[in-house]
Design a protein around this motif. Structure first.
Motif, PDB file in Angstrom:
ATOM      1  N   ALA A  49       0.941  -1.299   0.134  1.00  0.00           N
ATOM      2  CA  ALA A  49       0.350   0.135   0.147  1.00  0.00           C
ATOM      3  C   ALA A  49       0.759   1.135  -0.233  1.00  0.00           C
ATOM      4  CB  ALA A  49      -1.255   0.229   1.426  1.00  0.00           C
ATOM      5  N   SER A  81       2.839   4.215   1.945  1.00  0.00           N
ATOM      6  CA  SER A  81       3.246   4.969   3.195  1.00  0.00           C
ATOM      7  C   SER A  81       1.723   5.314   3.796  1.00  0.00           C
ATOM      8  CB  SER A  81       4.059   4.896   3.090  1.00  0.00           C
ATOM      9  OG  SER A  81       4.932   4.442   3.203  1.00  0.00           O
ATOM     10  N   LYS A 121      -1.717  -0.240   6.537  1.00  0.00           N
ATOM     11  CA  LYS A 121      -1.224  -1.122   6.211  1.00  0.00           C
ATOM     12  C   LYS A 121      -1.070  -1.207   7.494  1.00  0.00           C
ATOM     13  CE  LYS A 121       2.169  -1.130   3.997  1.00  0.00           C
ATOM     14  NZ  LYS A 121       3.417  -0.846   2.994  1.00  0.00           N
ATOM     15  N   SER A 173      11.643  -6.763   8.471  1.00  0.00           N
ATOM     16  CA  SER A 173      12.447  -6.484   7.082  1.00  0.00           C
ATOM     17  C   SER A 173      13.472  -6.487   7.734  1.00  0.00           C
ATOM     18  CB  SER A 173      11.698  -5.410   6.499  1.00  0.00           C
ATOM     19  OG  SER A 173      10.702  -6.320   5.391  1.00  0.00           O
ATOM     20  N   ARG A 206      16.637   2.780   6.737  1.00  0.00           N
ATOM     21  CA  ARG A 206      16.040   3.412   7.025  1.00  0.00           C
ATOM     22  C   ARG A 206      16.298   4.284   9.093  1.00  0.00           C
ATOM     23  NH1 ARG A 206      11.285   3.887   9.659  1.00  0.00           N
ATOM     24  NH2 ARG A 206      10.172   3.112   8.826  1.00  0.00           N
ATOM     25  N   ARG A 237      11.441   5.963  13.631  1.00  0.00           N
ATOM     26  CA  ARG A 237      10.276   6.559  13.416  1.00  0.00           C
ATOM     27  C   ARG A 237      10.365   6.360  14.986  1.00  0.00           C
ATOM     28  NH1 ARG A 237       7.320   5.114   8.946  1.00  0.00           N
ATOM     29  NH2 ARG A 237       7.316   5.874   7.072  1.00  0.00           N
ATOM     30  N   THR A 249      14.788  -3.673  -1.778  1.00  0.00           N
ATOM     31  CA  THR A 249      15.123  -2.535  -3.646  1.00  0.00           C
ATOM     32  C   THR A 249      15.298  -1.461  -2.192  1.00  0.00           C
ATOM     33  OG1 THR A 249      13.288  -1.735  -4.318  1.00  0.00           O
ATOM     34  CG2 THR A 249      12.659  -1.555  -1.915  1.00  0.00           C
ATOM     35  N   ASN A 294      14.433   2.457  -2.025  1.00  0.00           N
ATOM     36  CA  ASN A 294      12.932   3.536  -1.953  1.00  0.00           C
ATOM     37  C   ASN A 294      14.217   4.139  -0.896  1.00  0.00           C
ATOM     38  OD1 ASN A 294      10.458   3.318  -2.453  1.00  0.00           O
ATOM     39  ND2 ASN A 294       9.916   1.462  -1.417  1.00  0.00           N
ATOM     40  N   TYR A 295      13.121   5.686  -1.452  1.00  0.00           N
ATOM     41  CA  TYR A 295      13.367   6.615  -0.797  1.00  0.00           C
ATOM     42  C   TYR A 295      14.956   6.791  -0.520  1.00  0.00           C
ATOM     43  CZ  TYR A 295       8.955   6.177   0.296  1.00  0.00           C
ATOM     44  OH  TYR A 295       6.965   6.180  -0.111  1.00  0.00           O
ATOM     45  N   TYR A 331      15.352  -1.974   1.869  1.00  0.00           N
ATOM     46  CA  TYR A 331      14.587  -2.399   2.259  1.00  0.00           C
ATOM     47  C   TYR A 331      14.730  -4.000   1.533  1.00  0.00           C
ATOM     48  CZ  TYR A 331      11.930   1.955   3.782  1.00  0.00           C
ATOM     49  OH  TYR A 331      11.856   2.867   4.208  1.00  0.00           O
ATOM     50  N   GLY A 332      14.309  -5.068   2.634  1.00  0.00           N
ATOM     51  CA  GLY A 332      15.225  -6.112   2.122  1.00  0.00           C
ATOM     52  C   GLY A 332      13.752  -7.004   3.395  1.00  0.00           C
ATOM     53  N   THR A 333      13.803  -8.803   3.033  1.00  0.00           N
ATOM     54  CA  THR A 333      13.450  -9.247   3.154  1.00  0.00           C
ATOM     55  C   THR A 333      14.632 -10.541   3.570  1.00  0.00           C
ATOM     56  OG1 THR A 333      11.034  -9.123   2.652  1.00  0.00           O
ATOM     57  CG2 THR A 333      10.959 -10.953   3.619  1.00  0.00           C
ATOM     58  N   ILE A 371       5.447  -5.368   1.911  1.00  0.00           N
ATOM     59  CA  ILE A 371       6.504  -5.223   1.526  1.00  0.00           C
ATOM     60  C   ILE A 371       6.129  -4.302   0.166  1.00  0.00           C
ATOM     61  CG2 ILE A 371       8.281  -6.699   1.908  1.00  0.00           C
ATOM     62  CD1 ILE A 371       7.621  -8.219  -1.062  1.00  0.00           C
ATOM     63  N   ARG A 407       0.419  10.744  10.778  1.00  0.00           N
ATOM     64  CA  ARG A 407       1.680   9.648  11.338  1.00  0.00           C
ATOM     65  C   ARG A 407       3.320  10.295  11.753  1.00  0.00           C
ATOM     66  NH1 ARG A 407       4.199   5.433   7.036  1.00  0.00           N
ATOM     67  NH2 ARG A 407       5.112   7.087   6.312  1.00  0.00           N
ATOM     68  N   ARG A 421       6.720  10.813  -0.681  1.00  0.00           N
ATOM     69  CA  ARG A 421       5.302   9.740  -0.562  1.00  0.00           C
ATOM     70  C   ARG A 421       4.419   9.803  -1.402  1.00  0.00           C
ATOM     71  NH1 ARG A 421       7.358   6.042   3.465  1.00  0.00           N
ATOM     72  NH2 ARG A 421       8.897   7.398   4.258  1.00  0.00           N
TER      73      ARG A 421
HETATM   74  P1  5GP Z   1       8.402   2.818   5.345  1.00  0.00           P
HETATM   75  O1  5GP Z   1       9.434   3.352   5.493  1.00  0.00           O
HETATM   76  O2  5GP Z   1       7.495   3.608   5.291  1.00  0.00           O
HETATM   77  O3  5GP Z   1       8.042   2.156   6.703  1.00  0.00           O
HETATM   78  O4  5GP Z   1       7.967   2.004   4.159  1.00  0.00           O
HETATM   79  C1  5GP Z   1       8.122   2.502   3.025  1.00  0.00           C
HETATM   80  C2  5GP Z   1       8.341   1.297   2.194  1.00  0.00           C
HETATM   81  O5  5GP Z   1       8.702   0.113   1.792  1.00  0.00           O
HETATM   82  C3  5GP Z   1       6.614   0.811   2.440  1.00  0.00           C
HETATM   83  O6  5GP Z   1       5.920  -0.065   0.964  1.00  0.00           O
HETATM   84  C4  5GP Z   1       7.068  -1.176   2.945  1.00  0.00           C
HETATM   85  O7  5GP Z   1       5.668  -1.636   2.109  1.00  0.00           O
HETATM   86  C5  5GP Z   1       8.323  -1.180   2.539  1.00  0.00           C
HETATM   87  N1  5GP Z   1       8.882  -1.953   2.832  1.00  0.00           N
HETATM   88  C6  5GP Z   1       9.604  -2.433   4.049  1.00  0.00           C
HETATM   89  N2  5GP Z   1       9.798  -3.569   3.675  1.00  0.00           N
HETATM   90  C7  5GP Z   1      10.260  -3.813   2.465  1.00  0.00           C
HETATM   91  C8  5GP Z   1      11.042  -5.127   2.522  1.00  0.00           C
HETATM   92  O8  5GP Z   1      11.821  -5.580   2.886  1.00  0.00           O
HETATM   93  N3  5GP Z   1      11.520  -5.141   1.256  1.00  0.00           N
HETATM   94  C9  5GP Z   1      10.464  -4.301   0.560  1.00  0.00           C
HETATM   95  N4  5GP Z   1      10.616  -4.804  -1.883  1.00  0.00           N
HETATM   96  N5  5GP Z   1       9.886  -3.252   0.699  1.00  0.00           N
HETATM   97  C10 5GP Z   1       9.783  -3.023   2.144  1.00  0.00           C
END
Ligand code: 5GP
Ligand code: ADP
Length: 201
Positions: free
Chosen positions: A12, A14, A18, A37, A41, A44, A74, A76-77, A81-83, A102, A137, A148
């Motif tokens: 979804a 941010s 979710k 994950s 970053r 918060r 991936t 992002n910003y 982020y990873g699993t 994710i 938030r 975002r």
């Molecule tokens: P936030 O910084 O708001 O916690 O997350 C930012 C975005 O990263 C969200 O869309 C979240 O679903 C995504 N995200 C969080 N953990 C993972 C991950 O392990 N892998 C991926 N691909 N995206 C993730």
């Protein structure tokens, strides 16, 4: 895999809600675990290391990629982020179901390389409401907020990848829909085949 768990990918933009939805689902179903994950970053306020994320340095993350430790990852910003493959496989092998929060690039990787799962996309009622929720938030500069929102639109364009869509206008209704999807998926004949066989034997 006998008694293998089911993984549920939830994406979804941010701020959509979710975390709020998943938190309630996790309380309702003890057999569902949350895939924590790894990210580079900063936490918060109220986020707990090891519970919301494993907060690690960029070097640690890049080393993890190098060693092939992520089922998907991936950027992002400006953060990674990873699993973890190992954690994911360990839960599923134990028969636990797993929620993965994710984004769509990661969802695509899992869809292509990690066998069947359930893919759920959550939408806000509107972009204006998304702005309100992001502000609520907190801890975001105006610049980060605009970024975002732009990302939200890109994310929503990937909606074709997902099996189920939930509009989060009302939180209770959205939780109820999520619950219905999960329960229905658990009742699919192919997931119950082992038990059906045992029944006949
Ligand atoms: P936030 O910084 O708001 O916690 O997350 C930012 C975005 O990263 C969200 O869309 C979240 O679903 C995504 N995200 C969080 N953990 C993972 C991950 O392990 N892998 C991926 N691909 N995206 C993730
Ligand atoms: P996400 O995990 O998608 O970034 P959160 O669950 O942190 O989103 O929710 C963002 C904000 O929106 C929070 O303040 C949360 O309480 C609020 N929120 C979530 N769902 C709803 C809803 N249906 N109606 C109004 N506010 C909501």
């Amino acid at each position: 895999m006998r008694n293998g768990g089911l993984f549920i990918v939830v994406s979804a933009p941010s701020g959509t809600g979710k975390t709020s939805i998943c938190r309630e689902i996790l309380k309702m179903f003890p057999n569902i675990r949350f895939s924590v994950s790894y990210t580079t970053r900063k936490p918060r306020p109220n986020e707990i290391d090891g519970q919301d994320y494993h907060f690690i340095s960029e070097k640690e993350f890049l080393d993890g990629i190098e060693r092939g430790e992520f089922a998907e990852w991936t950027e992002n910003y400006g953060h990674y982020y990873g699993t973890s493959t190992k954690t994911m496989a360990a839960f599923l092998e134990r028969g636990c179901d797993l929620i993965l929060d994710i984004e769509s690039a990661g969802a695509k990787t899992l869809k292509n390389h990690f066998g069947p799962g359930i893919f759920i996309f959550i939408l806000p009622p509107s972009l204006d409401e998304l702005k309100v929720r992001l502000r609520k938030r907190g801890s975001e500069s105006d610049d980060a907020l605009q970024k975002r929102l732009r990302n939200a639109l890109n994310e929503i364009r990937e909606i074709g990848l997902y099996d189920y869509i939930i509009f989060n206008d009302n939180l209770e209704t959205a939780i109820d829909r999520f619950k219905s999807i999960y329960v229905a998926e658990k009742c699919r004949r192919e997931r119950l085949q082992e038990r059906i066989n045992d029944f006949f034997n």
